[in-house]
Design a protein around this motif. Sequence first.
Motif, short mmCIF file in Angstrom:
data_model
loop_
_atom_site.label_atom_id
_atom_site.label_comp_id
_atom_site.label_asym_id
_atom_site.label_seq_id
_atom_site.Cartn_x
_atom_site.Cartn_y
_atom_site.Cartn_z
N ARG A 105 0.83 -1.20 0.00
CA ARG A 105 0.00 0.00 0.00
C ARG A 105 0.87 1.26 0.00
NH1 ARG A 105 -3.85 -2.32 4.82
NH2 ARG A 105 -5.18 -3.68 3.53
N LYS A 106 2.08 1.11 0.59
CA LYS A 106 2.97 2.26 0.63
C LYS A 106 3.98 2.24 -0.52
CE LYS A 106 2.75 2.90 5.65
NZ LYS A 106 3.56 2.95 6.91
N SER A 107 4.55 1.03 -0.78
CA SER A 107 5.61 0.93 -1.81
C SER A 107 5.04 1.02 -3.23
CB SER A 107 6.37 -0.38 -1.66
OG SER A 107 5.52 -1.49 -1.89
N GLY A 108 3.80 0.55 -3.41
CA GLY A 108 3.16 0.63 -4.71
C GLY A 108 3.42 -0.56 -5.62
N THR A 109 4.55 -1.28 -5.43
CA THR A 109 4.89 -2.40 -6.31
C THR A 109 5.52 -3.54 -5.49
OG1 THR A 109 5.32 -0.91 -8.15
CG2 THR A 109 6.17 -3.14 -8.36
N LEU A 110 5.17 -4.77 -5.89
CA LEU A 110 5.73 -5.98 -5.26
C LEU A 110 6.07 -6.97 -6.37
CD1 LEU A 110 6.31 -7.70 -2.71
CD2 LEU A 110 3.92 -8.43 -2.79
N ARG A 111 7.26 -7.55 -6.30
CA ARG A 111 7.69 -8.43 -7.40
C ARG A 111 8.30 -9.74 -6.85
NH1 ARG A 111 8.98 -7.54 -12.78
NH2 ARG A 111 10.30 -9.17 -13.68
N TYR A 112 7.89 -10.85 -7.49
CA TYR A 112 8.50 -12.16 -7.21
C TYR A 112 8.97 -12.74 -8.56
CZ TYR A 112 6.22 -12.10 -2.61
OH TYR A 112 5.82 -11.77 -1.35
N ASP A 113 10.27 -12.97 -8.68
CA ASP A 113 10.81 -13.52 -9.94
C ASP A 113 10.80 -15.04 -9.98
OD1 ASP A 113 11.34 -11.08 -11.17
OD2 ASP A 113 13.22 -10.85 -10.04
N GLU A 118 0.61 -24.19 -8.53
CA GLU A 118 0.15 -25.52 -8.94
C GLU A 118 -1.16 -25.39 -9.70
OE1 GLU A 118 -0.90 -29.87 -6.93
OE2 GLU A 118 0.03 -28.28 -5.74
N THR A 119 -1.25 -26.10 -10.82
CA THR A 119 -2.46 -26.09 -11.63
C THR A 119 -3.47 -27.11 -11.08
OG1 THR A 119 -1.75 -27.78 -13.18
CG2 THR A 119 -1.03 -25.52 -13.62
N SER A 120 -4.65 -27.11 -11.68
CA SER A 120 -5.69 -28.05 -11.23
C SER A 120 -5.29 -29.50 -11.45
CB SER A 120 -7.00 -27.76 -11.98
OG SER A 120 -6.81 -27.94 -13.38
N SER A 121 -4.37 -29.74 -12.40
CA SER A 121 -3.92 -31.11 -12.67
C SER A 121 -2.70 -31.50 -11.83
CB SER A 121 -3.57 -31.26 -14.16
OG SER A 121 -2.50 -30.39 -14.51
N GLY A 122 -2.26 -30.60 -10.96
CA GLY A 122 -1.12 -30.91 -10.09
C GLY A 122 0.22 -30.53 -10.68
N GLU A 123 0.24 -29.91 -11.85
CA GLU A 123 1.50 -29.52 -12.48
C GLU A 123 2.00 -28.21 -11.89
OE1 GLU A 123 3.23 -28.40 -16.95
OE2 GLU A 123 1.07 -28.69 -16.60
N LEU A 124 3.30 -28.11 -11.63
CA LEU A 124 3.88 -26.88 -11.11
C LEU A 124 4.34 -26.02 -12.27
CD1 LEU A 124 6.02 -28.00 -8.03
CD2 LEU A 124 3.87 -26.74 -8.03
N ARG A 125 3.95 -24.75 -12.26
CA ARG A 125 4.36 -23.80 -13.28
C ARG A 125 5.22 -22.71 -12.63
NH1 ARG A 125 3.76 -25.96 -17.99
NH2 ARG A 125 3.82 -23.87 -18.93
N GLU A 126 6.28 -22.33 -13.29
CA GLU A 126 7.13 -21.25 -12.80
C GLU A 126 6.61 -19.94 -13.38
OE1 GLU A 126 11.48 -22.13 -12.81
OE2 GLU A 126 10.84 -23.93 -13.88
N VAL A 127 6.45 -18.93 -12.49
CA VAL A 127 5.90 -17.65 -12.95
C VAL A 127 6.69 -16.49 -12.37
CG1 VAL A 127 3.57 -18.60 -13.17
CG2 VAL A 127 4.26 -17.48 -11.02
N GLU A 128 6.61 -15.36 -13.09
CA GLU A 128 7.04 -14.07 -12.54
C GLU A 128 5.78 -13.33 -12.10
OE1 GLU A 128 9.33 -12.10 -15.51
OE2 GLU A 128 11.06 -13.44 -15.29
#
Length: 532
Positions: A105-113, A118-128
């Motif tokens: 709320r103060k910084s305005g931006t949050l980032r995870y690289d 996990e998808t509905s089928s149990g597969e793990l996906r890497e995301v930014e």
Amino acid sequence: MVEIELPTTEDTTTAVPTFKKDPPAHETQVERSLRASEIRCRRLFESALDGILVLDAKTFEITDVNPCLRYLLGYPRKHFIGKMLWDIGFFDDQKASKAAFRALRKSGTLRYDDLSIETSSGELREVEFVATAYDAGEKGVIQCNILDVTASRQATRSHIRLLAIEQASEDAIVGKDLTGVITSWNAAAERMFGYLREEVIGKSISILIPAAKEHEEPLFLSRIAVGHTINHFETVRLKQDGTEIDVSITITPITDANGKVIGANKIARDITELKKTMKEIRVLNSALENRVEERTAELNAVNKELEAFSYSVSHDLRAPLRHINGFSQALLEDYSEQVDDVGKDYLNQICDASREMAQLIDEVLELARITRSEMLREKLNMTEIARSVVDQLSKIDPERKVTVTIEDGLTAYGDKRLIGVAVGNLLGNAWKFTSHVKKAKIAFGVDVTEGTPEFFVRDNGAGFDMEYAEKLFGAFQRLHSTAEFEGSGIGLATVQRIVHRHVGEVRAEAAVGKGATFYFTLPVLKETANEE
């Protein structure tokens, strides 16, 4: 304000908003601009190639989700609406993530690289994951953009692994385009050719090719251009100092994402030492062949000498023996009245000794012939060979009552005459050494010992002490006196030489008074079982 109908289908197709009714005629320019802006924003939201979540900035509840994210995770819209990110599996550490969103709320931006979902089928996906807080009218919202980087991360890791393998390779790995310009150069190529990477990148591969081999490169490139591969082609290449080295090269096409050939990857192995070693081996083989020819000539000469010796033994020694035997017989016949009984006994012993000597000469000559004779290998019916030997023994000694058991269907490969002599000697010994047994028994067959099939001749005769077994197969070695059992001591020596010439082994097991068993192997016996 004009009411807009937003798409509510759960599919992942891009939807465009539609009006429920025409805009009112009294709509102002500002209202028209605002309405158009809302339409554009919604279209961007719905058609975005990144996943998007919209959160209430105060409660962090999800208020909207776009089709891209629903498709990526495989969940319907209702799975998201009204829930928080940590309720749908976005963050493992809820305490830390909640604190980060409060600070947002103060910084305005949050980032995870590096975030996994996990998808509905149990597969793990890497995301930014990028979250941005902003005001929408009187209400604060947080927009979360989720970019699926699974494929690109996997490709990057694969590329890194390939680079590591390439740099660790003992073979030179060189990349080039279809004009022959070098595009990659690994550490092994530096060691093999002497050029550093920066010295060759962008230069023509021709710097490695001797003048006598310049015709090869255009042929290689023309084949690579149409997708062919060159495997293990032996040629010569140049080092930086001008030294020529022998190499074995494999060249494979490099293609782009559409399968179009854009270059070539060459793997070169230095085979200079190998070629040198092969040349030395050829020289040694040639020398060995010459030596074999020399030794063969020497053996032929020795064999001729042995033949001459055998001829001498056969003729020159037999003549005196015939004289000794003949004159002894003459004395017994012509001067029997003048010779007393002791003298007659002496003359009879001389005759017996001369006949025994003649027999020994015959057997020594036969042993020599067995050692030198040429072998003719063929498939043998061992059962028939054994039966033939027993028939002959029965005819010579028809009064003997012997129970003989011969196993059916026995076959082997070998020289028929030599194997017949070996089997004849073994069965003859069994016949002889059971002569003092009331219920004599002889058997011929095959046993399997530790996985190896062995022919055997077994009897229940006199046997022998195994302490002296090592003497059995020596010439003139006897474990029984001639008074007890006649013989010259040559038979088992003959058996051993025949079996050894067939690359087999012979052995014996026995006990005094309990009979003996002689075993011998023929290495091809297993093959005959398959042929049957």
